[in-house]
Design an enzyme around this catalytic site. Structure first.
Site, short mmCIF file in Angstrom:
data_model
loop_
_atom_site.label_atom_id
_atom_site.label_comp_id
_atom_site.label_asym_id
_atom_site.label_seq_id
_atom_site.Cartn_x
_atom_site.Cartn_y
_atom_site.Cartn_z
CD GLU A 177 -2.70 1.33 2.56
OE1 GLU A 177 -2.85 0.24 3.47
OE2 GLU A 177 -3.51 2.38 2.32
CE LYS A 219 -5.99 -0.08 1.70
NZ LYS A 219 -6.77 -0.85 2.68
P1 13P Z 1 -9.51 4.09 4.05
O1 13P Z 1 -10.31 3.39 2.93
O2 13P Z 1 -10.17 4.66 5.11
O3 13P Z 1 -8.32 4.95 3.47
O4 13P Z 1 -8.43 2.84 4.67
C1 13P Z 1 -8.00 1.84 4.07
C2 13P Z 1 -6.44 1.60 4.68
O5 13P Z 1 -6.43 0.42 4.96
C3 13P Z 1 -5.79 2.69 4.86
O6 13P Z 1 -4.43 2.07 5.31
#
Ligand code: 13P
Length: 341
Positions: A177, A219
Site C-alpha cells: 500500500e 492497494k
Molecule cells: P481508508 O479506506 O479509510 O483509506 O482505509 C484503508 C486503509 O487500510 C488505509 O491504510
C-alpha cells in the site's frame, strides 16, 4: 507455498468481493469512536468489530478478507469464539496490519518513513499461526510545496518491498500500500505524476527484493485532486486517469488491485470504482479495500448502543453490496437510492 500465496491473492480479489480494512490502530479507532460518542475501551472495540464480522450476508457475499489490528487478531467474541474464527466461518481470509506507523523522516520536513521491519520475520510467523493469511503495510506520501522528495519515495518503496518479501517467505500475501494522500490543494495532474513516480519506484524495488507479483495485492490511491483544490474532477476523469497510471506502472502478473478510500465520501469511492471497472479491458481485477468508506455508515448507525446493532449491520451490508456491484461495474446511482430505501 507459492501456490498457496497465489491462490490466496486471487481469493482476496475474487469477482464481486473486496477487503474490509478494519485495522485501525488504537489511536485511530479512538478518533472514530470519539466522533460517535463512544469510549474506546477494549470491550467496545471488540463489540464493534464483532458486529461487523457477524454481518453474515455482507461477510459471505461481499467480503473476501478483513485486515485486523494486532489486538483484534487475538480477541474473542462475547461468546468466546475467536474473532478470527468468525471471519473464517464466513469464508473470508483474516489479515493483519504489520507496519508500525509512519514516522518523521530525518532532514525531510513533512515527510515520513513507515517503520516496522525490525523483528518482522518473527512476528509474521506468529501471525500466521494465529490465522493471518495476508498482511498490510502502508507507506504514506504527502503532496505539498517541495514534497514528496525522491529520497522519501525511495525509502518507502524499499521498505514496502522488504516487507513484501518477508511476508511471502512466511506464507503470507502482502498487500503493498503506497498511499499518496489527497490532503492539500494540488491538482489531479500533480496527483497523477506523484502516483506514477511512486508506483514505478515501488515495482522497481519489489523486483529487486524478488517479490512474486502473482502472490501480492496492490492497494493504491486513486488519482484525484487534493481535497482543498479549487478545481475538482468528474467521476469519469478520476476513472480514466487512475486506470491510465495503473496501466503504465502495474505489471499484468499482479492478480488484483484493491483501492483504499483515503477520505473520499462513501458514494464517491463506490462511483469511482464502478467507473473504472466499466472501462473494461484491464489485466488485473479491480476492487475495494476500504476502511472509512465501508465503516462510516455502520459506525454512525451503531453509536455504541446494543439496540442499534441490527441497523449497523444493515448499513454495513448495504455499503458492502454497493461496492460489490461497483467491483463488477454494475453499480448506478439509482441502485444506490433504491437499495438504501
Ligand atoms: P481508508 O479506506 O479509510 O483509506 O482505509 C484503508 C486503509 O487500510 C488505509 O491504510
Amino acid at each position: 507455498m507459492t501456490a498457496e500465496l497465489d491462490t490466496n491473492a486471487q481469493k482476496m480479489v475474487a469477482n464481486g468481493k473486496g477487503i474490509l480494512a478494519a485495522d485501525e490502530s488504537t489511536a485511530t479507532i479512538k478518533k472514530r469512536f470519539d466522533a460517535i460518542g463512544v469510549e474506546s475501551t477494549e470491550a467496545n472495540r471488540r463489540d464493534y468489530r464483532e458486529l461487523l464480522f457477524r454481518s453474515t450476508e455482507a461477510m459471505q457475499n461481499y467480503i473476501s478478507g478483513v485486515i485486523l489490528y494486532d489486538e483484534t487478531l487475538r480477541q474473542k467474541a462475547s461468546d468466546g469464539t475467536p474473532l478470527v474464527a468468525l471471519i473464517e466461518q464466513a469464508g473470508a481470509l483474516p489479515g493483519i496490519k504489520v507496519d508500525a506507523g509512519a514516522k518523521p523522516l530525518p532532514f525531510c520536513p513533512g515527510e515520513t518513513i513507515t517503520e516496522g521491519l525490525d523483528g518482522l520475520a518473527g512476528r509474521l510467523k506468529e501471525y500466521r499461526d494465529l490465522g493471518a493469511r495476508f498482511a498490510k503495510w502502508r507507506a504514506v506520501i504527502d503532496i505539498a510545496a517541495g514534497i514528496p522528495s525522491r529520497g522519501a519515495i525511495e525509502a518507502n518503496a524499499q521498505a514496502l518491498a522488504r516487507y513484501a518479501a518477508l511476508c511471502q517467505e512466511a506464507g503470507i500475501v502482502p498487500i503493498v500500500e503506497p498511499e499518496v494522500l489527497m490532503d492539500g490543494d494540488h491538482s489531479i495532474d500533480r496527483c497523477y505524476a506523484v502516483t506514477e513516480f511512486v508506483l514505478k519506484e515501488t515495482f522497481h524495488q519489489l523486483y529487486h527484493q524478488r517479490v512474486r507479483l502473482e502472490g501480492m495485492v496492490l492497494k493504491p490511491n486513486m488519482v484525484v485532486p487534493g481535497k482543498k483544490a479549487t478545481v475538482q474532477a468528474s467521476v469519469e476523469e478520476v476513472a480514466l486517469k487512475t486506470v491510465r497510471v495503473l496501466k503504465n506502472c502495474v505489471p499484468a502478473a499482479v492478480p488484483g488491485i484493491a483501492f483504499l478510500s483515503g477520505g473520499q465520501s462513501d458514494e464517491e469511492a463506490t462511483a469511482h470504482l464502478d467507473a473504472m471497472v466499466k472501462l473494461g479491458g484491464l489485466p488485473w481485477a479491480l476492487t475495494y479495500s476500504y476502511g472509512r468508506a465501508l465503516q462510516a455508515a455502520p459506525q454512525k448507525a451503531w453509536s455504541g448502543k446494543v439496540e442499534n446493532v441490527a441497523a449497523a449491520q444493515a448499513a454495513f451490508t448495504h455499503r458492502a453490496e454497493m461496492n460489490s456491484l461497483a467491483a463488477q461495474g454494475l453499480w448506478s446511482p439509482e441502485q444506490e437510492a433504491r437499495k438504501a430505501a
